[in-house]
Design a protein around this motif. Structure first.
Motif, PDB file in Angstrom:
ATOM      1  N   PHE A   9       0.785  -1.294  -0.053  1.00  0.00           N
ATOM      2  CA  PHE A   9       0.120  -0.063  -0.047  1.00  0.00           C
ATOM      3  C   PHE A   9       0.894   1.031  -0.190  1.00  0.00           C
ATOM      4  CE2 PHE A   9      -2.695  -3.256   2.212  1.00  0.00           C
ATOM      5  CZ  PHE A   9      -3.535  -3.289   1.228  1.00  0.00           C
ATOM      6  N   GLY A  10       1.034   1.931  -1.099  1.00  0.00           N
ATOM      7  CA  GLY A  10       1.720   2.985  -1.344  1.00  0.00           C
ATOM      8  C   GLY A  10       1.194   4.562  -0.842  1.00  0.00           C
ATOM      9  N   PHE A  11       1.826   5.404  -1.339  1.00  0.00           N
ATOM     10  CA  PHE A  11       1.334   6.821  -1.018  1.00  0.00           C
ATOM     11  C   PHE A  11       0.068   7.099  -1.539  1.00  0.00           C
ATOM     12  CE2 PHE A  11       1.832  11.641  -1.953  1.00  0.00           C
ATOM     13  CZ  PHE A  11       1.870  11.806  -0.444  1.00  0.00           C
ATOM     14  N   THR A  12      -0.160   6.468  -2.741  1.00  0.00           N
ATOM     15  CA  THR A  12      -1.469   6.946  -3.142  1.00  0.00           C
ATOM     16  C   THR A  12      -2.737   6.357  -2.879  1.00  0.00           C
ATOM     17  OG1 THR A  12      -1.028   5.328  -5.287  1.00  0.00           O
ATOM     18  CG2 THR A  12      -0.231   7.527  -5.316  1.00  0.00           C
ATOM     19  N   GLU A  13      -2.655   5.378  -2.164  1.00  0.00           N
ATOM     20  CA  GLU A  13      -3.395   4.579  -1.504  1.00  0.00           C
ATOM     21  C   GLU A  13      -4.346   5.264  -0.426  1.00  0.00           C
ATOM     22  OE1 GLU A  13      -6.513   2.196   0.653  1.00  0.00           O
ATOM     23  OE2 GLU A  13      -4.844   3.194   1.645  1.00  0.00           O
ATOM     24  N   ASP A  14      -5.614   5.596  -0.688  1.00  0.00           N
ATOM     25  CA  ASP A  14      -6.587   6.538   0.270  1.00  0.00           C
ATOM     26  C   ASP A  14      -6.106   6.641   1.528  1.00  0.00           C
ATOM     27  OD1 ASP A  14      -7.956   7.589  -1.926  1.00  0.00           O
ATOM     28  OD2 ASP A  14      -9.748   6.374  -1.178  1.00  0.00           O
ATOM     29  N   LYS A  15      -6.093   5.580   2.399  1.00  0.00           N
ATOM     30  CA  LYS A  15      -5.983   5.585   3.887  1.00  0.00           C
ATOM     31  C   LYS A  15      -4.570   6.103   4.188  1.00  0.00           C
ATOM     32  CE  LYS A  15      -9.521   4.515   5.912  1.00  0.00           C
ATOM     33  NZ  LYS A  15     -10.493   5.527   7.026  1.00  0.00           N
ATOM     34  N   VAL A  16      -3.419   5.278   3.504  1.00  0.00           N
ATOM     35  CA  VAL A  16      -1.987   5.425   3.502  1.00  0.00           C
ATOM     36  C   VAL A  16      -1.914   7.043   3.191  1.00  0.00           C
ATOM     37  CG1 VAL A  16       0.298   5.165   2.800  1.00  0.00           C
ATOM     38  CG2 VAL A  16      -1.227   3.277   3.070  1.00  0.00           C
ATOM     39  N   PHE A  17      -2.465   7.558   2.201  1.00  0.00           N
ATOM     40  CA  PHE A  17      -2.178   9.080   1.964  1.00  0.00           C
ATOM     41  C   PHE A  17      -2.626   9.876   2.973  1.00  0.00           C
ATOM     42  CE2 PHE A  17      -4.105  13.056   0.001  1.00  0.00           C
ATOM     43  CZ  PHE A  17      -3.023  13.602  -0.412  1.00  0.00           C
ATOM     44  N   GLY A  18      -3.769   9.785   3.537  1.00  0.00           N
ATOM     45  CA  GLY A  18      -4.098  10.490   4.779  1.00  0.00           C
ATOM     46  C   GLY A  18      -3.511  10.252   6.109  1.00  0.00           C
ATOM     47  N   MET A  19      -2.741   8.917   6.167  1.00  0.00           N
ATOM     48  CA  MET A  19      -1.905   8.769   7.303  1.00  0.00           C
ATOM     49  C   MET A  19      -0.412   9.669   7.601  1.00  0.00           C
ATOM     50  SD  MET A  19      -2.926   4.926   8.801  1.00  0.00           S
ATOM     51  CE  MET A  19      -3.157   4.236   7.200  1.00  0.00           C
ATOM     52  N   VAL A  20      -0.080   9.574   6.019  1.00  0.00           N
ATOM     53  CA  VAL A  20       1.202  10.193   6.018  1.00  0.00           C
ATOM     54  C   VAL A  20       1.055  11.924   5.784  1.00  0.00           C
ATOM     55  CG1 VAL A  20       2.848  10.855   4.290  1.00  0.00           C
ATOM     56  CG2 VAL A  20       2.124   8.415   4.538  1.00  0.00           C
ATOM     57  N   MET A  21      -0.053  12.356   5.276  1.00  0.00           N
ATOM     58  CA  MET A  21      -0.251  13.800   5.288  1.00  0.00           C
ATOM     59  C   MET A  21      -0.802  14.342   6.726  1.00  0.00           C
ATOM     60  SD  MET A  21       0.225  14.758   2.374  1.00  0.00           S
ATOM     61  CE  MET A  21      -0.469  16.212   2.215  1.00  0.00           C
ATOM     62  N   GLU A  22      -1.302  13.482   7.532  1.00  0.00           N
ATOM     63  CA  GLU A  22      -1.538  14.066   8.720  1.00  0.00           C
ATOM     64  C   GLU A  22      -0.592  14.648   9.777  1.00  0.00           C
ATOM     65  OE1 GLU A  22      -3.580  11.002  11.038  1.00  0.00           O
ATOM     66  OE2 GLU A  22      -1.794   9.647  11.218  1.00  0.00           O
ATOM     67  N   ASN A  23       0.565  14.307   9.221  1.00  0.00           N
ATOM     68  CA  ASN A  23       1.862  15.095   9.821  1.00  0.00           C
ATOM     69  C   ASN A  23       2.147  16.413   9.035  1.00  0.00           C
ATOM     70  OD1 ASN A  23       4.682  16.264   9.666  1.00  0.00           O
ATOM     71  ND2 ASN A  23       4.794  14.127  10.747  1.00  0.00           N
ATOM     72  N   LYS A  24       1.735  17.427  10.173  1.00  0.00           N
ATOM     73  CA  LYS A  24       1.814  18.830   9.650  1.00  0.00           C
ATOM     74  C   LYS A  24       2.863  19.464   8.887  1.00  0.00           C
ATOM     75  CE  LYS A  24      -1.902  20.434  12.797  1.00  0.00           C
ATOM     76  NZ  LYS A  24      -2.230  21.525  13.828  1.00  0.00           N
ATOM     77  N   ALA A  25       4.183  18.846   9.469  1.00  0.00           N
ATOM     78  CA  ALA A  25       5.626  19.495   9.037  1.00  0.00           C
ATOM     79  C   ALA A  25       5.404  19.031   7.362  1.00  0.00           C
ATOM     80  CB  ALA A  25       6.412  18.971   9.854  1.00  0.00           C
ATOM     81  N   PHE A  26       4.994  17.726   7.291  1.00  0.00           N
ATOM     82  CA  PHE A  26       5.082  17.125   5.975  1.00  0.00           C
ATOM     83  C   PHE A  26       4.241  17.772   5.191  1.00  0.00           C
ATOM     84  CE2 PHE A  26       4.003  14.028   2.606  1.00  0.00           C
ATOM     85  CZ  PHE A  26       5.348  13.888   1.960  1.00  0.00           C
ATOM     86  N   CYS A  27       2.980  17.936   5.591  1.00  0.00           N
ATOM     87  CA  CYS A  27       1.862  18.625   4.730  1.00  0.00           C
ATOM     88  C   CYS A  27       2.359  20.075   4.334  1.00  0.00           C
ATOM     89  CB  CYS A  27       0.569  18.662   5.691  1.00  0.00           C
ATOM     90  SG  CYS A  27      -0.721  19.315   4.602  1.00  0.00           S
ATOM     91  N   GLN A  28       2.801  20.929   5.437  1.00  0.00           N
ATOM     92  CA  GLN A  28       3.500  22.218   4.819  1.00  0.00           C
ATOM     93  C   GLN A  28       4.480  22.081   3.891  1.00  0.00           C
ATOM     94  OE1 GLN A  28       4.060  24.733   8.462  1.00  0.00           O
ATOM     95  NE2 GLN A  28       5.581  25.981   7.342  1.00  0.00           N
ATOM     96  N   TYR A  29       5.200  21.419   3.868  1.00  0.00           N
ATOM     97  CA  TYR A  29       6.734  21.222   3.130  1.00  0.00           C
ATOM     98  C   TYR A  29       6.042  20.833   1.650  1.00  0.00           C
ATOM     99  CZ  TYR A  29      10.179  18.642   0.396  1.00  0.00           C
ATOM    100  OH  TYR A  29      10.861  18.344  -0.622  1.00  0.00           O
ATOM    101  N   LEU A  30       4.970  19.945   1.563  1.00  0.00           N
ATOM    102  CA  LEU A  30       4.543  19.706   0.257  1.00  0.00           C
ATOM    103  C   LEU A  30       3.470  20.769  -0.320  1.00  0.00           C
ATOM    104  CD1 LEU A  30       4.662  16.854  -0.770  1.00  0.00           C
ATOM    105  CD2 LEU A  30       2.326  16.399  -0.311  1.00  0.00           C
ATOM    106  N   LEU A  31       2.943  21.592   0.465  1.00  0.00           N
ATOM    107  CA  LEU A  31       2.081  22.809   0.164  1.00  0.00           C
ATOM    108  C   LEU A  31       3.269  23.454  -0.409  1.00  0.00           C
ATOM    109  CD1 LEU A  31      -0.582  23.116   2.625  1.00  0.00           C
ATOM    110  CD2 LEU A  31      -0.866  22.444   0.229  1.00  0.00           C
ATOM    111  N   GLU A  32       4.308  23.797   0.330  1.00  0.00           N
ATOM    112  CA  GLU A  32       5.322  24.986  -0.342  1.00  0.00           C
ATOM    113  C   GLU A  32       6.057  24.653  -1.438  1.00  0.00           C
ATOM    114  OE1 GLU A  32       7.352  25.340   3.340  1.00  0.00           O
ATOM    115  OE2 GLU A  32       6.003  27.020   4.122  1.00  0.00           O
ATOM    116  N   ILE A  33       6.330  23.309  -1.830  1.00  0.00           N
ATOM    117  CA  ILE A  33       6.903  22.912  -3.205  1.00  0.00           C
ATOM    118  C   ILE A  33       5.801  22.681  -4.157  1.00  0.00           C
ATOM    119  CG2 ILE A  33       8.810  21.485  -1.729  1.00  0.00           C
ATOM    120  CD1 ILE A  33       7.376  18.986  -2.740  1.00  0.00           C
ATOM    121  N   ILE A  34       4.712  22.595  -4.055  1.00  0.00           N
ATOM    122  CA  ILE A  34       3.605  22.537  -4.967  1.00  0.00           C
ATOM    123  C   ILE A  34       3.392  24.066  -5.408  1.00  0.00           C
ATOM    124  CG2 ILE A  34       1.220  22.144  -5.431  1.00  0.00           C
ATOM    125  CD1 ILE A  34       1.630  19.487  -3.970  1.00  0.00           C
TER     126      ILE A  34
END
Length: 294
Positions: A9-34
Motif C-alpha cells: 500500500f503506497g502513498f497513493t492509497e487513500d488511507k495511507v495518503f491520509g496517514m502520511v499527510m496528517e503530519n503537519k510538517a510534511f503537509c506544510q512542506y508539500l504545499l510549499e513545494i507545490i
C-alpha cells in the motif's frame, strides 16, 4: 508451499495518503513545494477524510468526502486530493468541491465577499495521462478577450500527474513524483519521514487489515450502486416497455443503468462494459447511448 505475496500500500492509497499527510510538517512542506513562493508560518488545522454535506439538502446534494483539508495561519484553505483513476471529470469535480468548501469554511456569517479566504484545490493524479497533459498545471480565471486580465477570485487549482515526465521541475517535485510512483526517494528529512511512515503502515498487521477493510467497503458501495441502478433501470424500463414496447423499455433501462454507473464514479468505459454484460440491448444500440456522454 507458495508464499502469499501481500500487496504494497503506497502513498497513493487513500488511507495511507491520509496517514502520511496528517503530519503537519510534511503537509506544510508539500504545499510549499507545490505552490512556490507560498509562505506558511503555521498550519492551524488539518483533517483527513472530511465529509462536507449540506444539512438542508442532505437527501438531494451529492456527498463530498475530501482527502485532506488544511487551513494555515492566514485562514487560507487547501484541499489536497489523490486521484488514481481517470474519471474524466476533474474540472467539474474541482468546481463542486470548491463550492462546498466555500459554504462551510471560507466565509463566516456577517462578513462580506471581500472576506472570502483564498482557496487552493490540488489534485495529485497517478493515472495514464492524455497526450497534451503536463506534469504540473495551474489554473486561474482569465478574461476570454484579454488573457492578461485575471479575475481576482482568490482561487488556484493545481493538477499534478506523476505519470508524466517531471523533466524541468524542481528536485522536490521530482521526488514527489517518485513517491507517488512507489519509487525510492533520497532527498531530505521530509521524504525520509514519508517513506518510513509508509513502511510502518505496511508492516503493521492491524493497519493493513483496516486498509483492506476500507477498500472492501468502497468496492461494496460501488457494487451496491451498480445493483441499485440496475434494479431502478429494470423497473422504469418495464413501465416504459408496457407503454412503448419492450425494446424501447430495454433501451430506457440501459440508459438509466449507464447513468447510475457514471454517478457512482465509474469511468465511461467501465460503465459501458457493465451495461454490455447485462445483454439488455445490442452493442449498436448501446453505442448510440454512449455517444451522448462523450
Amino acid at each position: 508451499m507458495v508464499k502469499k505475496i501481500e500487496p504494497w500500500f503506497g502513498f497513493t492509497e487513500d488511507k495511507v495518503f491520509g496517514m502520511v499527510m496528517e503530519n503537519k510538517a510534511f503537509c506544510q512542506y508539500l504545499l510549499e513545494i507545490i505552490i512556490p513562493g507560498l509562505k506558511i508560518k503555521k498550519i492551524d488545522w488539518l483533517d483527513k477524510q472530511v465529509e462536507i454535506n449540506n444539512s438542508e439538502r442532505k437527501n438531494e446534494a451529492k456527498e463530498v468526502r475530501l482527502d485532506v483539508l488544511v487551513t494555515d495561519h492566514e485562514g487560507r484553505v487547501f484541499n489536497i486530493e489523490m486521484q488514481t483513476t481517470d474519471q474524466d471529470d476533474i474540472g467539474r469535480r474541482m468546481r463542486y468541491y470548491l463550492s462546498r468548501i466555500d459554504l462551510r469554511y471560507t466565509l463566516n456569517k456577517g462578513k462580506t465577499y471581500r472576506n472570502l479566504k483564498d482557496a487552493y484545490i490540488i489534485f495529485l493524479c497517478n493515472f495514464k495521462p492524455k497526450k497534451d497533459d503536463k506534469f504540473y498545471e495551474s489554473y486561474h480565471t482569465y478574461s476570454d478577450q484579454d488573457r492578461s486580465k485575471q479575475l481576482q477570485d482568490g482561487v488556484t487549482k493545481i493538477i499534478i500527474n506523476s505519470q508524466v515526465s517531471a523533466e524541468g521541475q524542481s528536485k522536490d517535485l521530482k521526488a514527489l513524483a517518485k513517491l507517488m510512483n512507489n519509487e525510492p526517494v533520497r532527498l531530505n528529512k521530509h521524504f525520509d519521514y514519508a517513506q518510513r511512515r509508509i513502511k510502518e503502515i505496511n508492516e503493521d498487521p492491524e493497519m493493513r487489515e483496516k486498509i483492506m477493510l476500507y477498500e472492501t467497503r468502497m468496492l461494496e458501495r460501488e457494487q451496491a450502486a451498480g445493483k441499485a441502478g440496475y434494479e431502478q433501470g429494470m423497473q422504469r424500463g418495464i413501465k416504459q416497455g408496457r407503454a412503448e414496447g419492450k425494446e424501447e423499455g430495454k433501451i430506457d433501462s440501459a440508459k438509466i443503468i449507464l447513468e447510475n454507473q457514471l454517478n457512482s464514479g465509474r469511468t465511461l468505459e467501465k460503465a459501458t462494459e457493465f451495461v454490455r454484460n447485462l445483454k439488455l440491448i445490442s452493442d449498436k444500440e448501446l453505442e448510440k447511448i454512449v455517444t451522448m456522454y462523450k
